[in-house]
Scaffold this motif. Structure first.
Motif, mmCIF file in Angstrom:
data_model
loop_
_atom_site.group_PDB
_atom_site.id
_atom_site.type_symbol
_atom_site.label_atom_id
_atom_site.label_comp_id
_atom_site.label_asym_id
_atom_site.label_seq_id
_atom_site.Cartn_x
_atom_site.Cartn_y
_atom_site.Cartn_z
ATOM 1 N N PRO A 178 0.799 -1.223 0.000
ATOM 2 C CA PRO A 178 0.000 0.000 0.000
ATOM 3 C C PRO A 178 0.835 1.278 0.000
ATOM 4 O O PRO A 178 0.349 2.327 -0.421
ATOM 5 C CB PRO A 178 -0.821 -0.106 1.293
ATOM 6 C CG PRO A 178 -0.781 -1.538 1.673
ATOM 7 C CD PRO A 178 0.527 -2.054 1.182
ATOM 8 N N LEU A 179 2.073 1.188 0.462
ATOM 9 C CA LEU A 179 2.934 2.368 0.522
ATOM 10 C C LEU A 179 3.692 2.607 -0.780
ATOM 11 O O LEU A 179 4.373 3.628 -0.912
ATOM 12 C CB LEU A 179 3.929 2.238 1.675
ATOM 13 C CG LEU A 179 3.311 2.140 3.076
ATOM 14 C CD1 LEU A 179 4.388 1.892 4.111
ATOM 15 C CD2 LEU A 179 2.524 3.410 3.413
ATOM 16 N N ALA A 180 3.571 1.694 -1.732
ATOM 17 C CA ALA A 180 4.321 1.807 -2.979
ATOM 18 C C ALA A 180 3.450 2.093 -4.193
ATOM 19 O O ALA A 180 3.939 2.612 -5.192
ATOM 20 C CB ALA A 180 5.125 0.528 -3.217
ATOM 21 N N VAL A 181 2.167 1.752 -4.118
ATOM 22 C CA VAL A 181 1.290 1.898 -5.286
ATOM 23 C C VAL A 181 1.062 3.376 -5.586
ATOM 24 O O VAL A 181 0.728 4.160 -4.697
ATOM 25 C CB VAL A 181 -0.059 1.203 -5.038
ATOM 26 C CG1 VAL A 181 -0.985 1.384 -6.240
ATOM 27 C CG2 VAL A 181 0.152 -0.276 -4.744
ATOM 28 N N LYS A 182 1.216 3.737 -6.861
ATOM 29 C CA LYS A 182 1.024 5.131 -7.271
ATOM 30 C C LYS A 182 -0.130 5.248 -8.261
ATOM 31 O O LYS A 182 -0.444 4.307 -8.988
ATOM 32 C CB LYS A 182 2.311 5.688 -7.881
ATOM 33 C CG LYS A 182 3.426 5.859 -6.856
ATOM 34 C CD LYS A 182 4.621 6.596 -7.438
ATOM 35 C CE LYS A 182 5.677 6.830 -6.356
ATOM 36 N NZ LYS A 182 6.845 7.575 -6.888
ATOM 37 N N GLY A 183 -0.740 6.430 -8.256
ATOM 38 C CA GLY A 183 -1.868 6.682 -9.144
ATOM 39 C C GLY A 183 -2.126 8.162 -9.261
ATOM 40 O O GLY A 183 -1.233 8.987 -9.037
ATOM 41 N N SER A 184 -3.350 8.518 -9.554
ATOM 42 C CA SER A 184 -3.711 9.915 -9.764
ATOM 43 C C SER A 184 -3.905 10.629 -8.423
ATOM 44 O O SER A 184 -3.924 10.012 -7.359
ATOM 45 C CB SER A 184 -4.999 10.011 -10.576
ATOM 46 O OG SER A 184 -6.128 9.745 -9.746
ATOM 47 N N TYR A 185 -4.101 11.948 -8.502
ATOM 48 C CA TYR A 185 -4.339 12.724 -7.277
ATOM 49 C C TYR A 185 -5.626 12.319 -6.575
ATOM 50 O O TYR A 185 -5.804 12.582 -5.387
ATOM 51 C CB TYR A 185 -4.354 14.225 -7.595
ATOM 52 C CG TYR A 185 -5.530 14.665 -8.441
ATOM 53 C CD1 TYR A 185 -6.742 14.999 -7.856
ATOM 54 C CD2 TYR A 185 -5.432 14.758 -9.825
ATOM 55 C CE1 TYR A 185 -7.827 15.400 -8.616
ATOM 56 C CE2 TYR A 185 -6.501 15.168 -10.595
ATOM 57 C CZ TYR A 185 -7.692 15.482 -9.992
ATOM 58 O OH TYR A 185 -8.761 15.879 -10.754
ATOM 59 N N ALA A 186 -6.535 11.662 -7.293
ATOM 60 C CA ALA A 186 -7.784 11.201 -6.682
ATOM 61 C C ALA A 186 -7.725 9.743 -6.265
ATOM 62 O O ALA A 186 -8.697 9.203 -5.754
ATOM 63 C CB ALA A 186 -8.956 11.415 -7.644
#
Length: 342
Positions: A178-186
């Motif tokens: 959970p601390l590594a997954v990246k995505g959009s500002y939303a």
């Protein structure tokens, strides 16, 4: 997405006050710890472990800025919006994506009834075919919008708290950090920018790998986008929209535009109000919505959106978005038919 705002500096006389007003770390927030204790068991965590995890989330001021609506008075411009997406670089990337994943796109169309050009259009608009999937840690984005949703617009913190819960559930099930997954500002993820809840409800293992991965598997993303639209009412073979000319009478125009993107009129009712539908639209048996696309200072454009147009807006609640998807996908299909190469 947007450039970073200039750094703000507090005046020396106010430094003590500014320090005192600074938000606590999420590990010191009672509401965040209550959230952890409330959901730990159902998410498969020990309460202390989930507290520790959420304590590492960070409030992100840029997320708070980006979630805000555009300034009041910002003119909408369909021509400019379209040009952001239907342009040479994105079209070249789209042709390459379609060529590489032609079999998966065809299989998704056969299974779910959603044309390949629509799926390709969505992935192109959302992430430039995987080139721009977001650089925010999803846990930071969702924690910020869950516990520090900015004032000045309708509070959606409850929605984002549910998405945070869905994200933690997703990470547990798929073995993601959970601390590594990246995505959009939303907090949207992967090629198709699914929110965690949409991933959990609508994503499919389309490459038959034994797990669902919308971040690293374009095939899973293709099948999942098509499944999302099918689950939201996409009708096989139905056009997304028809050409329409609106009546001159302002009262009739207002009546036709009032329902916005919701299909509300039969072809006969549109004719009664003085609208002129293209011949194909006149034969449409379902309901239609009159869609206005503003063009800045120029005259607006209008289309009659079908139920499938409305379904596209379930992906993003915007007629401009839906038309950009349609136009990008349609242009890609035309280029492919003409033998255009990436």
């Amino acid at each position: 997405m947007q450039a970073k705002p200039p750094r703000q500096h507090a005046a020396p006389a106010k430094a003590k006050h500014a320090k005192a007003a600074a938000p606590h770390a999420y590990g010191e927030r009672a509401d965040v710890m209550r959230f952890a204790d409330q959901h730990a068991q159902e998410l498969g965590y020990e309460p202390a472990a989930l507290r520790h995890l959420l304590a590492q989330a960070q409030r992100h001021p840029r997320v708070q800025q980006l979630i805000m609506p555009p300034p009041v008075g910002t003119a909408k411009d369909w021509a400019a919006y379209r040009a952001r997406f239907v342009e040479p670089r994105r079209l070249a990337a789209g042709l390459a994506f379609w060529q590489q994943h032609e079999a998966a796109l065809a299989r998704a169309e056969e299974r779910y009834g959603v044309p390949a050009e629509i799926v390709a259009g969505i992935i192109g608009v959302e992430t430039f075919y995987g080139q721009i999937m977001g650089g925010f840690r999803v846990i930071d984005a969702l924690a910020t919008l869950s516990f520090d949703f900015p004032p000045g617009r309708k509070d959606r913190s409850e929605f984002f708290r549910e998405e945070l819960r869905q994200f933690l559930l997703l990470c547990q099930r798929e073995g993601l950090d959970p601390l590594a997954v990246k995505g959009s500002y939303a907090g949207a993820l992967g090629y198709g920018q699914f929110m965690p809840g949409s991933w959990n409800r609508h994503a499919v293992d389309f490459d038959a790998s034994g797990r669902i991965d919308l971040i690293a598997s374009p095939e899973d993303a293709i099948g999942s986008v098509a499944n999302f639209l099918a689950n939201h009412g996409w009708q096989r073979g139905l056009p997304t929209h028809f050409e329409i000319a609106l009546p001159v009478d302002t009262a009739a125009r207002a009546t036709l535009l009032a329902p916005d993107i919701k299909p509300s009129f039969t072809a006969a009712q549109l004719a009664e109000q003085g609208a002129r539908l293209a011949e194909a639209g006149q034969a449409h048996a379902g309901l239609l919505a009159v869609i206005e696309l503003q063009n800045g200072d120029a005259a607006p454009s209008y289309v009659a959106g079908s139920e499938n147009f409305f379904t596209l807006t379930r992906y993003n609640w915007s007629s401009y978005y839906a038309m950009a998807v349609i136009e990008l996908g349609r242009t890609l299909a035309a280029w492919r038919a003409a033998g255009q190469k990436p």
